[in-house]
Design an enzyme around this catalytic site. Sequence first.
Site, mmCIF file in Angstrom:
data_model
loop_
_atom_site.group_PDB
_atom_site.id
_atom_site.type_symbol
_atom_site.label_atom_id
_atom_site.label_comp_id
_atom_site.label_asym_id
_atom_site.label_seq_id
_atom_site.Cartn_x
_atom_site.Cartn_y
_atom_site.Cartn_z
ATOM 1 N N ARG A 154 0.778 -1.063 0.222
ATOM 2 C CA ARG A 154 -0.071 0.130 0.005
ATOM 3 C C ARG A 154 0.855 1.201 -0.093
ATOM 4 O O ARG A 154 0.560 2.462 -0.264
ATOM 5 C CB ARG A 154 -0.893 -0.004 1.105
ATOM 6 C CG ARG A 154 -1.868 -1.122 1.006
ATOM 7 C CD ARG A 154 -2.760 -1.564 2.238
ATOM 8 N NE ARG A 154 -2.014 -2.259 3.260
ATOM 9 C CZ ARG A 154 -2.176 -2.938 4.363
ATOM 10 N NH1 ARG A 154 -3.261 -2.552 4.817
ATOM 11 N NH2 ARG A 154 -1.377 -3.549 4.927
ATOM 12 N N ASN A 191 -6.056 -4.527 17.660
ATOM 13 C CA ASN A 191 -4.702 -5.160 17.911
ATOM 14 C C ASN A 191 -3.620 -4.342 17.531
ATOM 15 O O ASN A 191 -3.557 -3.916 16.492
ATOM 16 C CB ASN A 191 -4.757 -6.586 17.139
ATOM 17 C CG ASN A 191 -3.247 -7.294 17.093
ATOM 18 O OD1 ASN A 191 -2.487 -7.030 18.058
ATOM 19 N ND2 ASN A 191 -3.040 -8.098 16.131
ATOM 20 N N TYR A 231 41.396 23.129 -4.662
ATOM 21 C CA TYR A 231 41.497 21.918 -5.481
ATOM 22 C C TYR A 231 42.265 22.312 -6.814
ATOM 23 O O TYR A 231 41.880 23.103 -7.436
ATOM 24 C CB TYR A 231 40.179 21.628 -5.698
ATOM 25 C CG TYR A 231 39.977 20.185 -6.231
ATOM 26 C CD1 TYR A 231 40.683 18.968 -5.895
ATOM 27 C CD2 TYR A 231 39.061 19.843 -7.400
ATOM 28 C CE1 TYR A 231 40.662 17.950 -6.299
ATOM 29 C CE2 TYR A 231 38.955 18.825 -7.969
ATOM 30 C CZ TYR A 231 39.779 17.584 -7.511
ATOM 31 O OH TYR A 231 39.591 16.257 -8.006
HETATM 32 C C1 UD1 Z 1 -1.158 -6.691 11.846
HETATM 33 C C2 UD1 Z 1 -2.063 -7.578 12.355
HETATM 34 C C3 UD1 Z 1 -3.483 -6.764 12.829
HETATM 35 C C4 UD1 Z 1 -2.673 -5.437 13.543
HETATM 36 C C5 UD1 Z 1 -1.835 -4.555 12.782
HETATM 37 C C6 UD1 Z 1 -1.287 -3.473 13.744
HETATM 38 C C7 UD1 Z 1 -1.744 -9.663 11.524
HETATM 39 C C8 UD1 Z 1 -2.512 -10.907 10.696
HETATM 40 N N1 UD1 Z 1 -2.516 -8.692 11.800
HETATM 41 O O1 UD1 Z 1 -2.096 -6.189 10.492
HETATM 42 O O2 UD1 Z 1 -4.133 -7.450 13.676
HETATM 43 O O3 UD1 Z 1 -3.788 -4.713 14.123
HETATM 44 O O4 UD1 Z 1 -0.701 -5.571 12.297
HETATM 45 O O5 UD1 Z 1 -0.483 -2.766 12.948
HETATM 46 O O6 UD1 Z 1 -0.948 -10.045 12.040
HETATM 47 N N2 UD1 Z 1 5.553 -8.900 7.910
HETATM 48 C C9 UD1 Z 1 6.413 -9.746 7.941
HETATM 49 N N3 UD1 Z 1 6.429 -10.834 6.765
HETATM 50 C C10 UD1 Z 1 5.131 -10.971 6.285
HETATM 51 C C11 UD1 Z 1 4.033 -9.930 6.533
HETATM 52 C C12 UD1 Z 1 4.041 -9.026 7.449
HETATM 53 O O7 UD1 Z 1 7.513 -9.407 8.231
HETATM 54 O O8 UD1 Z 1 4.901 -12.080 5.779
HETATM 55 C C13 UD1 Z 1 5.721 -7.709 8.802
HETATM 56 C C14 UD1 Z 1 5.735 -6.436 7.923
HETATM 57 O O9 UD1 Z 1 6.642 -5.834 7.553
HETATM 58 C C15 UD1 Z 1 5.254 -5.402 9.298
HETATM 59 C C16 UD1 Z 1 4.327 -6.414 9.904
HETATM 60 O O10 UD1 Z 1 4.825 -7.473 9.916
HETATM 61 O O11 UD1 Z 1 6.078 -4.804 9.784
HETATM 62 C C17 UD1 Z 1 2.881 -6.123 10.145
HETATM 63 O O12 UD1 Z 1 2.316 -6.525 8.895
HETATM 64 P P1 UD1 Z 1 1.278 -5.840 8.135
HETATM 65 O O13 UD1 Z 1 1.322 -6.513 6.671
HETATM 66 O O14 UD1 Z 1 1.596 -4.359 7.993
HETATM 67 O O15 UD1 Z 1 -0.182 -6.272 8.754
HETATM 68 P P2 UD1 Z 1 -1.229 -5.723 9.061
HETATM 69 O O16 UD1 Z 1 -2.148 -5.692 8.175
HETATM 70 O O17 UD1 Z 1 -1.221 -4.087 9.450
#
Ligand code: UD1
Length: 464
Positions: free
Chosen positions: A15, A169, A386
């Site tokens: 995004r 969360n 220089y």
């Molecule tokens: C996640 C939570 C959501 C919470 C929110 C808070 C899950 C499924 N959902 O959603 O409940 O309210 O964070 O901000 O956990 N990342 C990885 N590998 C992956 C996917 C993500 O390292 O395969 C890392 C991303 O870089 C990021 C973090 O995990 O730093 C959160 O991932 P993101 O995709 O932003 O989760 P949200 O949709 O925000």
Amino acid sequence: MMNQVVILAGGYGNRMKAAIPKPMLRVLDVPMLGWVIRACEKAGLSRICVVTGYKAQYIELYLGERYRTAYQAEQLGTGHAVMQAEKFIREFEDGNTLVLCGDAPFMDSETILQSLKQHTARENAVTVVTAELSDPKGYGRVLRSQSGIAAIVEEKDATDAQRAVKEVNSGAYWFRTKSLLELLGGLSQSNAQGEFYLTDTIGLAIERGMKASAYRTENTDVILGANTRKDLLHLNEVARQRILDQHMDNGVNFVCTDGVIIGNEVEIGAETTILPGTILKGKTKIGSKCTIGPNCLIENCTIGDQVMLNAVQAYDSVIEDAVKAGPFVHIRPNSHLKNGVKIGDFVEVKNSVVGEQTAIAHLTYVGDSDVGKKVNFGCGTVTVNYDGMTKNRCVIGDNCFIGCNTNLIAPVKLGKGAYTAAGTTVTKDVPEYALAVERADLKLKEGYSKKKLRSKLFPSDDEE
Ligand code: UD1
Ligand code: CA
């Protein structure tokens, strides 16, 4: 017993449409990941593993040798990301593991420690940090049962009724390390996004009869995450205002904060005024009773008291008390302006020491030079440092008077009290109190322009 941290930073962040990993995007002048690490360190947690994935090299470069990383080759969700750190997690099975998101920069040490306190006091398998938001859009919703927390459901998987829930969360959790390892084994990809959700560990723990609860924080800032550029701008605004408030508490004066951006580590003394359009970065330290701005950009500088900078850019330099500089001045790295130096418009100083009360008023370049006290630079002086191959230094003694448009061909030395005549190119050392003058004799051609200008000056005249 060891408490340790896994920070998730592997996601693509589609995004954001960024060419770098999302946690490397900056809030003020620090990547979001840096904010998260700082909060952990402040909470006394130094055993940290960062899960990388998308463009991992940027994070590796940023962390250097400081922290462990685990690589997630395919981004299959937050649960899958934690699984990649299994080797790290297993090294100390006795204790607790904190999981944090690299894209939620305002998690703070207080929330980390308070939630750990609740986690251990209740002997939980997992404790999730939650908050109630007026606009919960985009976050996982916390589902409650009579006995406490029941599960977390992602927005994409939620029913309308679940979406109406305002408790969300934060993406921060304390796990008993042994329980975390067990719960990770139980995750599946059966959800809207086909991912392994770390959030499913809550429902799973309850299903398996383990203890789980929520630590609900009143400080909703700590849970703010950035999924879009708009979110990122909001985080920047929150951080910016918070820092401005701190400086105002410390007695710093702002008449208007438009375009004023101050980094987290900047220190400013009381009664200093910061004017609009001023950006202060890095480890900048500013004394008291200064006026900085309008339109200054200062990075990693130490600035004394009663300094006035107007439209100045300064980097990695020291500026002592009562220096006055601007407008349109560039102070490049490794410069040292001593007490009472005056610098005027269109002047550049680089890698130089400028002695007390020296004046460099207009259109001058001082590079790789050691300048004494009370020197006066005429307009348009250039230190020619220089030669196309090497950089050389100029040494200019106390009380020198440098005529306008002097070129000092480095390496060269002006002894104390030396003068140079306007237009002189100095190619050898000038002894103390001597005048260097390098000029051809002036020739005069009487009436030279009359012929050329005749038609302009005397339009009605006929040819003589
Ligand atoms: C996640 C939570 C959501 C919470 C929110 C808070 C899950 C499924 N959902 O959603 O409940 O309210 O964070 O901000 O956990 N990342 C990885 N590998 C992956 C996917 C993500 O390292 O395969 C890392 C991303 O870089 C990021 C973090 O995990 O730093 C959160 O991932 P993101 O995709 O932003 O989760 P949200 O949709 O925000
Ligand atoms: Ca997120």
